[in-house]
Design an enzyme around this catalytic site. Structure first.
Site, PDB file in Angstrom:
ATOM      1  N   HIS A   1       0.839  -1.188   0.000  1.00 51.29           N
ATOM      2  CA  HIS A   1       0.000   0.000   0.000  1.00 51.29           C
ATOM      3  C   HIS A   1       0.884   1.251   0.000  1.00 51.29           C
ATOM      4  O   HIS A   1       2.099   1.171   0.145  1.00 51.29           O
ATOM      5  CB  HIS A   1      -0.923  -0.009   1.209  1.00 51.29           C
ATOM      6  CG  HIS A   1      -1.953  -1.097   1.162  1.00 51.29           C
ATOM      7  ND1 HIS A   1      -2.953  -1.215   2.099  1.00 51.29           N
ATOM      8  CD2 HIS A   1      -2.156  -2.118   0.277  1.00 51.29           C
ATOM      9  CE1 HIS A   1      -3.713  -2.263   1.806  1.00 51.29           C
ATOM     10  NE2 HIS A   1      -3.252  -2.817   0.712  1.00 51.29           N
TER      11      HIS A   1
ATOM     12  N   GLU B   1       1.391   3.773   2.084  1.00 44.74           N
ATOM     13  CA  GLU B   1       2.201   4.082   3.270  1.00 44.74           C
ATOM     14  C   GLU B   1       3.462   3.226   3.323  1.00 44.74           C
ATOM     15  O   GLU B   1       4.550   3.713   3.634  1.00 44.74           O
ATOM     16  CB  GLU B   1       1.373   3.859   4.542  1.00 44.74           C
ATOM     17  CG  GLU B   1       0.098   4.684   4.610  1.00 44.74           C
ATOM     18  CD  GLU B   1      -1.111   3.950   4.060  1.00 44.74           C
ATOM     19  OE1 GLU B   1      -2.209   4.116   4.626  1.00 44.74           O
ATOM     20  OE2 GLU B   1      -0.966   3.213   3.057  1.00 44.74           O
TER      21      GLU B   1
ATOM     22  N   CYS C   1      -1.282  -1.325   7.469  1.00 45.05           N
ATOM     23  CA  CYS C   1      -0.414  -0.166   7.271  1.00 45.05           C
ATOM     24  C   CYS C   1      -0.255   0.629   8.564  1.00 45.05           C
ATOM     25  O   CYS C   1       0.778   1.264   8.786  1.00 45.05           O
ATOM     26  CB  CYS C   1      -0.975   0.735   6.179  1.00 45.05           C
ATOM     27  SG  CYS C   1      -0.909  -0.014   4.542  1.00 45.05           S
TER      28      CYS C   1
ATOM     29  N   SER D   1     -22.068   2.802 -36.957  1.00 47.14           N
ATOM     30  CA  SER D   1     -21.635   3.586 -35.798  1.00 47.14           C
ATOM     31  C   SER D   1     -20.123   3.785 -35.745  1.00 47.14           C
ATOM     32  O   SER D   1     -19.643   4.557 -34.912  1.00 47.14           O
ATOM     33  CB  SER D   1     -22.084   2.893 -34.504  1.00 47.14           C
ATOM     34  OG  SER D   1     -21.494   1.606 -34.387  1.00 47.14           O
TER      35      SER D   1
ATOM     36  N   THR E   1     -25.188  -4.655 -28.718  1.00 48.96           N
ATOM     37  CA  THR E   1     -23.915  -4.093 -29.163  1.00 48.96           C
ATOM     38  C   THR E   1     -22.973  -5.186 -29.634  1.00 48.96           C
ATOM     39  O   THR E   1     -22.239  -5.025 -30.609  1.00 48.96           O
ATOM     40  CB  THR E   1     -23.272  -3.284 -28.020  1.00 48.96           C
ATOM     41  OG1 THR E   1     -24.121  -2.186 -27.687  1.00 48.96           O
ATOM     42  CG2 THR E   1     -21.911  -2.750 -28.424  1.00 48.96           C
TER      43      THR E   1
ATOM     44  N   ARG F   1      -6.725  -0.902 -25.275  1.00 50.12           N
ATOM     45  CA  ARG F   1      -5.655  -1.001 -26.259  1.00 50.12           C
ATOM     46  C   ARG F   1      -4.957   0.334 -26.517  1.00 50.12           C
ATOM     47  O   ARG F   1      -3.783   0.351 -26.872  1.00 50.12           O
ATOM     48  CB  ARG F   1      -6.225  -1.522 -27.586  1.00 50.12           C
ATOM     49  CG  ARG F   1      -6.918  -2.866 -27.467  1.00 50.12           C
ATOM     50  CD  ARG F   1      -7.439  -3.369 -28.810  1.00 50.12           C
ATOM     51  NE  ARG F   1      -8.392  -2.456 -29.434  1.00 50.12           N
ATOM     52  CZ  ARG F   1      -9.681  -2.383 -29.123  1.00 50.12           C
ATOM     53  NH1 ARG F   1     -10.181  -3.162 -28.166  1.00 50.12           N
ATOM     54  NH2 ARG F   1     -10.495  -1.536 -29.735  1.00 50.12           N
TER      55      ARG F   1
ATOM     56  N   GLY G   1     -25.605   0.280 -26.333  1.00 50.72           N
ATOM     57  CA  GLY G   1     -26.523   1.007 -27.192  1.00 50.72           C
ATOM     58  C   GLY G   1     -27.602   1.711 -26.396  1.00 50.72           C
ATOM     59  O   GLY G   1     -27.674   1.614 -25.158  1.00 50.72           O
TER      60      GLY G   1
END
Length: 385
Positions: A49, A51, A86, A170, A198, A209, A300
């Site tokens: 983490h 800290e 932590c 589209s 879709t 990507r 969509g």
């Protein structure tokens, strides 16, 4: 000066947007005599983490935290999960002060980290840049407080509000820069969600990507009838989650053989009594139960509308292209408003230019105010303890 150093810690947390899911993004800065001694941000899940990263850097330099102030954007954890607490590392380091942006609402932590530090004789301040810090981890906080992920709809549309032409074309309404920017939002999410329509129309990959990331978000489809094509790109990579209201054993087997996880959820009750329409609030609760903090929706108009009507949308991320289509698929169909006095107004967070397009970020103000109120209440409880 506390605001200055906390702002720097928040900048570190922002740079970790893609990394620690499902853990929160946290930044830590260790300061003494107005000089930064060390700093760090949360690593990938199961790793150090913020800290601990800062304290490691401090040790490598042969420095001590004695007399220093530690600025951390979220209350240090006080329980053992995949990593040790932590707060114990901070107590061992013995700084003079620890300044925290806001309390961790996780019931395993909330207030306990602050209490442990104070019992060890370390001065603690809570609430510095708290509202700014909420922007870094909305999904983590929503899931801890409300049992829901934080959801935004990403929409690419023409100026007159269409996401495709009347013939269904589209790709591409917006330019390359806007599409790359959309991948940034995919990368920061825990999960990318789309609908079966879709998948059948565009055959998307739904991965990241266009920006560099070592962690790909999970992918999921709302597919009430389990009718996405088996040759879909989404099924070429194992791990796809499919939410369905279908109990067809043959279809479930076909999807499972291709590495998908099929999740059956009760059908949503509608006026048309569509028994194959997945209950979207149930989807959101399932995602939260499985440590999904932030959901990026690219779908969509039909799924966008259903999510909107079900009250599942926290933000709109809209890319507007400088074109007019004159008809086609609407980006989001809502019921007509009869009076402007009763219309629901969203908060405009940002309006900017991305390449040749405009990007608008809008937020549900009621949901965000609820989040702010809960965090403020927790901070006040800790301060008065």
């Amino acid at each position: 000066m506390d605001v200055r150093w906390m702002t720097q810690a928040l900048s570190l947390a922002q740079k970790a947007l893609y990394i620690p899911s499902p853990n929160p993004r946290v930044g830590c800065v260790i300061v003494r005599d107005e000089q930064v001694l060390a700093q760090g941000s949360t690593q990938a899940a199961g790793q150090a983490h913020a800290e601990v990263m800062a304290l490691r850097q401090l040790k490598l330099q042969g420095l001590s935290a004695h007399g220093a102030t530690v600025y951390v954007t979220l209350e240090p954890c006080s329980h053992t999960g995949k990593t040790p607490p932590c707060v114990e590392a901070l107590i061992q380091a013995r700084p003079q002060r620890v300044v925290i942006a806001h309390v961790d609402p996780n019931s395993k932590v909330s207030g306990r980290g602050v209490q442990a530090l104070r019992q060890a004789g370390i001065e603690v301040e809570v609430g510095v840049c708290a509202k700014h810090a909420l922007e870094v981890n909305p999904g983590f906080l929503y899931r801890a407080l409300f049992g829901l992920p934080y959801v935004w709809l990403k929409i690419a549309a023409s100026l007159d509000g269409y996401t495709a032409t009347q013939t269904g074309q589209s790709q591409w309404i917006t330019g390359e820069a806007a599409r790359a920017d959309g991948h940034h939002w995919r990368a920061r999410s825990c999960l990318v969600l789309t609908g079966s329509g879709t998948v059948k129309a565009d055959n998307p990959q739904m991965n990241v990507r266009a920006v560099q990331t070592d962690r790909q978000p999970l992918r999921a489809v709302i597919d009430g009838r389990l009718d996405i094509p088996l040759h879909s790109k989404l099924l070429q990579t194992p791990g796809l989650i499919i939410f369905t209201a279908s109990q067809s054993a043959d279809k479930v087997a076909a999807m499972t053989e291709r590495g998908a996880k099929v999740v059956y959820l009760p059908a949503q009750t509608t006026q048309a009594q569509d028994t194959q329409r997945v209950d979207l609030p149930s989807v959101m609760r399932w995602l939260a139960d499985h440590e999904i903090n932030e959901v990026h929706v690219e779908a969509g108009g039909r799924l966008n509308q259903a999510l909107w009507q079900a009250g599942c949308v926290d933000e709109l991320l809209v890319y507007m292209a400088p074109i007019l289509l004159g008809g086609g698929d609407a980006m989001l169909q809502v019921e007509p408003v009869l009076s402007l006095e009763t219309v629901k107004r969203w908060t405009m967070l940002q309006a900017s230019t991305v390449g040749t397009d405009a990007r608008l970020r809008l937020r549900n103000p009621q949901r965000w105010q609820q989040l702010e109120a809960h965090i403020q209440m927790l901070n006040e409880q800790v301060l008065s303890a």
